[in-house]
Design an enzyme around this catalytic site. Structure first.
Site, mmCIF file in Angstrom:
data_model
loop_
_atom_site.group_PDB
_atom_site.id
_atom_site.type_symbol
_atom_site.label_atom_id
_atom_site.label_comp_id
_atom_site.label_asym_id
_atom_site.label_seq_id
_atom_site.Cartn_x
_atom_site.Cartn_y
_atom_site.Cartn_z
ATOM 1 N N ASN A 190 0.852 -1.191 0.000
ATOM 2 C CA ASN A 190 0.000 0.000 0.000
ATOM 3 C C ASN A 190 0.885 1.238 0.000
ATOM 4 O OD1 ASN A 190 -1.833 2.063 0.437
ATOM 5 N ND2 ASN A 190 -3.080 0.892 1.862
ATOM 6 N N ASP A 191 1.159 1.764 -1.184
ATOM 7 C CA ASP A 191 2.077 2.893 -1.340
ATOM 8 C C ASP A 191 1.624 4.152 -0.628
ATOM 9 O OD1 ASP A 191 4.288 2.090 -3.007
ATOM 10 O OD2 ASP A 191 2.843 1.785 -4.601
#
Length: 559
Positions: free
Chosen positions: A249-250
């Site tokens: 999850n950037d």
């Protein structure tokens, strides 16, 4: 009717067709610096026989590529996706990753992502294993000597960088998960091909001397072992792996010292893969060490990560949980529930409860949301996730990439009806009756669908170049239909809807064709009771590597 003719150097000629008359027109599109440079190509395809040969070659390519696996299930939309559209999308994501896209500009900007391409290989290894191997090797050459990996690289020069982690001083300068994805890719390649010697191939690490030469090279096996040791050595106050700048999850970028439960479980799955390869290599000492690593992390995940009804997603730098019932927003994250099942860390009771929490709190008719409730307003402590409105992208949107991980988790738990429900509700081929809402191609997976907290709930966005493609193909073929490779054979372990009477799969594997027919007379989801290989009863549900030719496999499910 009109006939239209044009030579490359003349004005178009338009004339009427006579009754029953037929004319053929070939339209050529290309890009050259000048018309003179294009002359040879234009002349070549003015010959209609050459055009026919080109189209025949293209058809032959796709027939050969798609023949690797063909399914026949009671769901026509599933057949359409698994037989044609999904493997074709996987082919595109492997070749282009996020490099050329209307949505994400990799060319001249971010390049190709290490984690993206590591996952993209999973969807094509069965269809084009050697092309996948070549990409895997390129990825390994941008791994760092400490076992971590550069986050992205430019394929034309192989120049790599650490991505967005370079931009914020109070955040780590590496990503916590990149190096673990490549373990999954290498293991899948070895299981598909049986090419154990691949692990001994020597490749350089990314660091170079002043002359641009690699300062160190080592076997692929060494690359994988260093990846494991990097995660083992970089852990936080609970003993969980450090987040790095981000994990998958950037958009959640926490200050240095935060821990990631997803990385902990990815590490567990990577250890299981390494244990399989240790057995293949008969390396008992390393097998024992990795088993100890696995048992230790399993204990830590369950001692600190369980929130009562689901697993926590992160601990921030102060040790406070994110993805917990104590949070006002972002109380539960999908990846926090699927990966403890995939890793095998969750107990049966906790796995059941965590997946039920996903169904009750995160599932919608258009897919599973990434988290809920959505963050409503920017929070600098969380970073990018709070810059989206609730229901969009990673902020409570239906980020499709995370959906097949829940399918796999449900299949591992034997819940075929729910695994199939999750598969069907995001299948683009099932959305033709709602295309005015979906507004995305009904034959490929988009990156995300706007969630139910958004006024445009159901709108698909960012089609084609998404890791959803490879993982949903893996979930559909290897976990719902249950046909997946192992180091010494082909496992047949379906987890299907109870209502299905059965299905068929034709699968090419190591030079042989396995014609598999599964019957489900007792209408169960899971449980192989009998396997016949060319009429001979075998023990278990793993088909050994068979000689070249076509083989008949009969599988019966029951209690």
């Amino acid at each position: 009717m009109f006939a239209w003719r044009q030579h490359w150097c003349t004005e178009p000629e338009i004339r009427l067709l006579e009754p029953e008359q037929q004319e053929r027109t070939v339209v050529q599109l290309t890009q050259m610096e000048s018309l003179e440079q294009a002359t040879e190509l234009l002349a070549k395809y003015r010959d209609h026989q050459t055009v026919d040969e080109a189209f025949n070659a293209l058809a032959s390519h796709w027939e050969q590529y798609l023949a690797t696996l063909h399914v026949d299930t009671p769901d026509l939309a599933m057949n359409s996706m698994l037989n044609v559209h999904n493997p074709r999308q996987c082919h595109t994501t492997k070749n282009w990753s996020r490099y050329l896209s209307l949505y994400q500009l990799g060319y001249g900007a971010r390049g190709i992502g290490f984690r993206d391409s590591s996952q993209d290989t999973l969807g094509v290894i069965s269809h084009m294993p050697e092309e996948a191997r070549e990409l895997i090797e390129r990825l390994l050459t941008v791994q760092n000597t400490d076992g971590s990996a550069m986050h992205q690289f430019f394929p034309s020069t192989m120049e790599a960088n650490a991505g967005d982690s370079r931009e914020e001083e109070d955040r780590p300068d590496y990503y916590g998960d990149d190096h673990l994805w490549i373990i999954f890719a290498v293991t899948q390649y070895v299981k598909e091909t049986g090419n154990a010697a691949f692990l001994d191939k020597v490749l350089p690490y990314y660091q170079k001397d002043k002359l641009g030469n690699p300062i160190e090279s080592a076997s692929i096996w060494d690359h994988l072992c260093r990846a494991i040791e990097f995660t083992y050595s970089n852990r936080g106050q609970h003993g969980l792996p450090l987040l790095g700048f981000a994990d998958w999850n950037d958009t959640v970028n926490l200050p240095t010292g935060a821990e990631s439960m997803m990385i902990a479980n990815m590490y567990g799955k990577a250890l299981l893969d390494m244990l399989d390869l240790c057995k293949l290599r008969t390396d008992s000492a390393l097998e024992q060490r990795f088993e100890e690593y696995y048992q230790e992390m399993q204990r830590i995940v369950n001692d600190y990560g369980w929130d009562g009804q689901w697993y926590i997603r992160y601990f921030d730098e102060k040790g406070e949980p994110i993805g917990s019932h104590v949070n006002q927003q972002g109380q539960i994250y999908t990846n926090g529930q699927s990966w403890p099942v995939i890793s095998g860390f969750a107990t049966e009771e906790r796995a059941t409860q965590a997946l039920e929490s996903v169904y009750q709190k995160l599932n919608t008719r258009n897919g599973i949301k990434l988290s809920t409730p959505g963050y409503n307003g920017f929070d600098p402590k969380l970073g990018g996730v709070s810059t989206y409105p609730p229901g969009a992208k990673e902020n409570g949107g239906i980020f499709l990439h995370s959906n097949p991980w829940v399918m796999i988790a449900e299949a591992k738990m034997g819940n075929g009806d729910r695994a199939y429900e999750y598969y069907r509700q995001i299948n683009p081929a099932s959305k033709n009756d709602h295309i005015d809402v979906f507004e995305s191609e009904p034959y490929c997976y988009p990156q995300n669908i706007l969630g139910d907290e958004h006024e445009q709930f159901g709108l698909g966005r960012n089609a084609w170049l998404s890791g959803t493609s490879s993982w949903t193909y893996v979930a559909g073929t290897q976990w719902i239909l249950g046909v997946r490779p192992d180091v010494d054979g082909l496992i047949i372990d379906p987890c299907i809807p109870k209502a299905w009477p059965g299905f068929k799969v034709k699968r090419q594997f190591r030079g042989a064709t396995y014609c598999i027919e599964v019957t489900n007379p007792e209408h169960v989801s899971k449980g192989v009771t009998k396997v016949l290989v060319n009429g001979e009863l075998i023990d278990g549900n793993k088909i050994p590597v068979l000689a070249e030719g076509e083989h008949q496999i009969e599988v019966t499910l029951g209690r």
